[in-house]
Design an enzyme around this catalytic site. Structure first.
Site, PDB file in Angstrom:
ATOM      1  N   GLU A  44      22.335   2.809  13.662  1.00  0.00           N
ATOM      2  CA  GLU A  44      22.384   3.844  14.956  1.00  0.00           C
ATOM      3  C   GLU A  44      20.969   4.193  15.250  1.00  0.00           C
ATOM      4  O   GLU A  44      20.463   4.606  16.892  1.00  0.00           O
ATOM      5  CB  GLU A  44      22.605   5.380  15.110  1.00  0.00           C
ATOM      6  CG  GLU A  44      21.970   6.088  14.000  1.00  0.00           C
ATOM      7  CD  GLU A  44      22.798   6.147  12.467  1.00  0.00           C
ATOM      8  OE1 GLU A  44      22.165   7.323  11.606  1.00  0.00           O
ATOM      9  OE2 GLU A  44      23.022   4.832  11.957  1.00  0.00           O
ATOM     10  N   PRO A  76      26.843   8.248  11.639  1.00  0.00           N
ATOM     11  CA  PRO A  76      28.630   7.972  11.766  1.00  0.00           C
ATOM     12  C   PRO A  76      29.285   9.503  11.178  1.00  0.00           C
ATOM     13  O   PRO A  76      30.118   9.978  11.609  1.00  0.00           O
ATOM     14  CB  PRO A  76      29.256   7.003  10.151  1.00  0.00           C
ATOM     15  CG  PRO A  76      27.779   6.260   9.617  1.00  0.00           C
ATOM     16  CD  PRO A  76      26.589   7.204  10.864  1.00  0.00           C
ATOM     17  N   GLY A 134      30.273  11.285   8.507  1.00  0.00           N
ATOM     18  CA  GLY A 134      31.414  11.445   7.765  1.00  0.00           C
ATOM     19  C   GLY A 134      31.238  12.413   6.545  1.00  0.00           C
ATOM     20  O   GLY A 134      32.081  13.532   6.956  1.00  0.00           O
ATOM     21  N   SER A 135      30.199  12.561   6.169  1.00  0.00           N
ATOM     22  CA  SER A 135      30.429  13.837   5.122  1.00  0.00           C
ATOM     23  C   SER A 135      30.019  15.237   5.508  1.00  0.00           C
ATOM     24  O   SER A 135      31.102  16.106   5.591  1.00  0.00           O
ATOM     25  CB  SER A 135      29.076  13.555   4.344  1.00  0.00           C
ATOM     26  OG  SER A 135      29.863  12.474   3.080  1.00  0.00           O
ATOM     27  N   ASN A 194      18.880   1.104  11.007  1.00  0.00           N
ATOM     28  CA  ASN A 194      18.937   0.932   9.719  1.00  0.00           C
ATOM     29  C   ASN A 194      20.012   0.912   9.737  1.00  0.00           C
ATOM     30  O   ASN A 194      21.283   0.201   9.509  1.00  0.00           O
ATOM     31  CB  ASN A 194      18.861   2.575   9.558  1.00  0.00           C
ATOM     32  CG  ASN A 194      19.521   2.863  10.394  1.00  0.00           C
ATOM     33  OD1 ASN A 194      20.229   2.860  11.997  1.00  0.00           O
ATOM     34  ND2 ASN A 194      20.585   4.630   9.945  1.00  0.00           N
ATOM     35  N   LEU A 195      20.924   1.101   7.927  1.00  0.00           N
ATOM     36  CA  LEU A 195      22.109   0.389   7.021  1.00  0.00           C
ATOM     37  C   LEU A 195      23.191   1.667   8.056  1.00  0.00           C
ATOM     38  O   LEU A 195      24.218   0.600   8.343  1.00  0.00           O
ATOM     39  CB  LEU A 195      21.881   1.648   6.234  1.00  0.00           C
ATOM     40  CG  LEU A 195      23.238   1.440   5.229  1.00  0.00           C
ATOM     41  CD1 LEU A 195      23.967   0.162   4.846  1.00  0.00           C
ATOM     42  CD2 LEU A 195      23.062   2.792   4.198  1.00  0.00           C
ATOM     43  N   CYS A 196      23.411   2.535   8.580  1.00  0.00           N
ATOM     44  CA  CYS A 196      24.282   3.345  10.299  1.00  0.00           C
ATOM     45  C   CYS A 196      24.555   2.194  11.383  1.00  0.00           C
ATOM     46  O   CYS A 196      24.679   2.819  11.675  1.00  0.00           O
ATOM     47  CB  CYS A 196      24.612   4.661   9.587  1.00  0.00           C
ATOM     48  SG  CYS A 196      24.541   4.738   7.786  1.00  0.00           S
TER      49      CYS A 196
END
Length: 461
Positions: A145, A341, A343-344, A141-143
């Site tokens: 993982e 990740p 992050g948020s 996927n985009l990240c």
């Protein structure tokens, strides 16, 4: 509230269009090929690194010819296993020869300029894939993982029914490591998390994407991850990247893996249902458990035991019993663990992100017309030295830490490499190659910190 969607395309490094693909994210690339908003990633088989080690050329193949000859797409075969067969097959066009080292240098240049492309180490992913007998993992996927088997859909003519395959829904959640070590019943915590994510998977029905809907129904895939590693290490008096930090994440992730498997087994037992083609998996054969059952049990450092808190240390006998239970009752989830990740959600939880080091001890973030000043969790004058910022962390120690965690994660871990503008392409290539040798499955962004004006002036003087 919603945010704009994002997409990513992955291409094998032996694909005929790889040069244009690498250039497509460069800021100065031709507008005709530049991908302004789409992310890019490349798939690197072991054979590429072997040819690069020997300073040999690689051959770029026609993906159309591969499909026409073998009935499989380039993403569905192992280039490492078939490289020399493809070379010898007259029906497969050889589009170009490129020196492997020079090509990888161009990739490193692109990563310095844009952070792209991401990288997937194809054989690291598929050799460790518990469902390898069912099929290959061909993308992420985009990240980077999520690493799951996907089955291509066959979209037919208008009056014929479509044959929908299997695609991925990211049913993700993360545990706060610091809080988890204080919970007296760690197994119950993981069981609860797995059941919550299971509900997300079973209740999700994305009718507009039938292949995702189908996969949720039969694969029950989830991605339980963790966050707040750096914060917990600081609170425990352990330096990020130290031997103690690596011992800690190794033991913690083994416990998370063990109890996520146990929860999946219990859910399968309750529902009398296993995931699609469970009987062909390494779980059903028992192969998955062998490395744990045969592991050497070593004594952990006192700092590590203290940092683990109430987290159980998993023994060989515990793994033997779990293997027996899984062989009897099966597993409900085809995939269980993935470290995003975060992050948020980490900021909302007052955590450090994922298992990564912090980029700044005190972050300043600007959104529209507002500014947020965010000091890292537990930060004091006494422990600020333990908050080594990511750009100052030894990259090889960072990779070793991620490798220790990756052993216990059936999918992937979103890993960013942090460099400064003092790095060169050779240094960056060496770090990636080291990651490949340590069993890392994917590398997300390359983040680069530039020198300040003052530092530049000082250097000139």
């Amino acid at each position: 509230m919603q945010r704009n969607g994002s997409g990513v395309v992955f291409l094998n490094i032996f694909h005929g269009d790889i040069e244009s693909f690498i250039s497509s994210k460069k800021p100065n690339s031709d507008d005709k090929i530049r991908l302004a908003t789409l992310s890019t990633g490349i798939i690197l088989p072991d054979i590429f690194f072997e040819l690069m080690r020997r300073d040999k050329d690689i051959v770029l193949f026609s993906s159309y010819d591969i499909y026409k000859e073998y009935g499989k797409r380039m993403s569905e075969i192992s280039i490492t296993e078939m490289y020399y067969e493809l070379l010898d097959n007259p029906n497969i066009r050889k589009l170009k020869r490129l020196n492997a080292r020079k090509l990888y240098t161009e990739i490193k240049k692109a990563q310095f300029e844009s952070g792209y492309p991401f990288e997937i180490f194809d054989d690291n992913v598929n050799n460790a894939h518990p469902l390898k007998e069912i099929g290959r993992v061909k993308m992420s996927n985009l990240c980077t993982e999520i690493l799951q088997y996907q089955q291509t859909s066959i979209v037919t003519d208008q009056n014929e029914p479509n044959e929908y395959g299997l695609d991925v829904s990211c049913n993700l959640g993360s545990i706060d490591i610091h809080e988890a070590t204080k919970v007296q019943d760690f197994g119950q915590l993981v069981d609860t998390a797995m059941r919550l994510l299971t509900n997300v998977s079973t209740m999700t029905d994305i009718v507009n994407v039938p292949s995702v809907s189908k996969a949720n129904k039969v694969m029950h895939s989830v991605g339980l991850g963790v966050m707040n590693l750096h914060g917990h290490l600081v609170q425990s008096g352990i330096r990020y990247g130290s031997e103690e930090s690596i011992e800690f994440i190794d033991a913690f992730m083994e416990a998370l893996n063990y109890y996520s498997l146990k929860a999946s087994m219990e859910i399968a037992k309750e529902k009398n249902e296993t995931f699609y083609r469970f009987e062909e998996s390494d779980y059903a054969s028992g192969v998955y458990f062998e490395s744990y059952i045969n592991k050497g049990e070593k004594e952990l450092a006192p700092e590590v035991i203290k940092a683990l808190g109430a987290t159980p240390i998993i023994t060989q006998n515990m793994w033997r019993q779990l293997k027996s239970d899984v062989l009897e009752h099966g597993l409900f989830h085809s995939y269980r663990l993935a470290i995003a990740p975060t992050g948020s959600i980490s900021y909302i939880r007052s955590c450090t992100a994922s298992i990564s080091p912090v980029t700044e001890r005190v972050e300043v973030r600007d959104y529209a017309d507002s500014r947020t000043i965010y000091p890292m969790p537990f930060l004091t004058n006494d422990n600020e030295e333990l908050y080594t910022e990511a750009y100052d962390v030894n990259p090889y120690e960072l990779i070793d830490l991620y490798a220790a965690a990756q052993k216990h994660v059936d999918q992937g871990i979103s890993m960013t490499l942090y460099v400064t503008d003092q790095w060169n392409t050779e240094q960056l290539a060496k770090a990636y190659i080291y990651a490949w040798t340590r069993g890392i499955k994917t590398v997300y962004y390359v983040r680069q910190r530039l020198l300040t004006i003052e530092e530049c002036v000082a250097c000139q003087i």
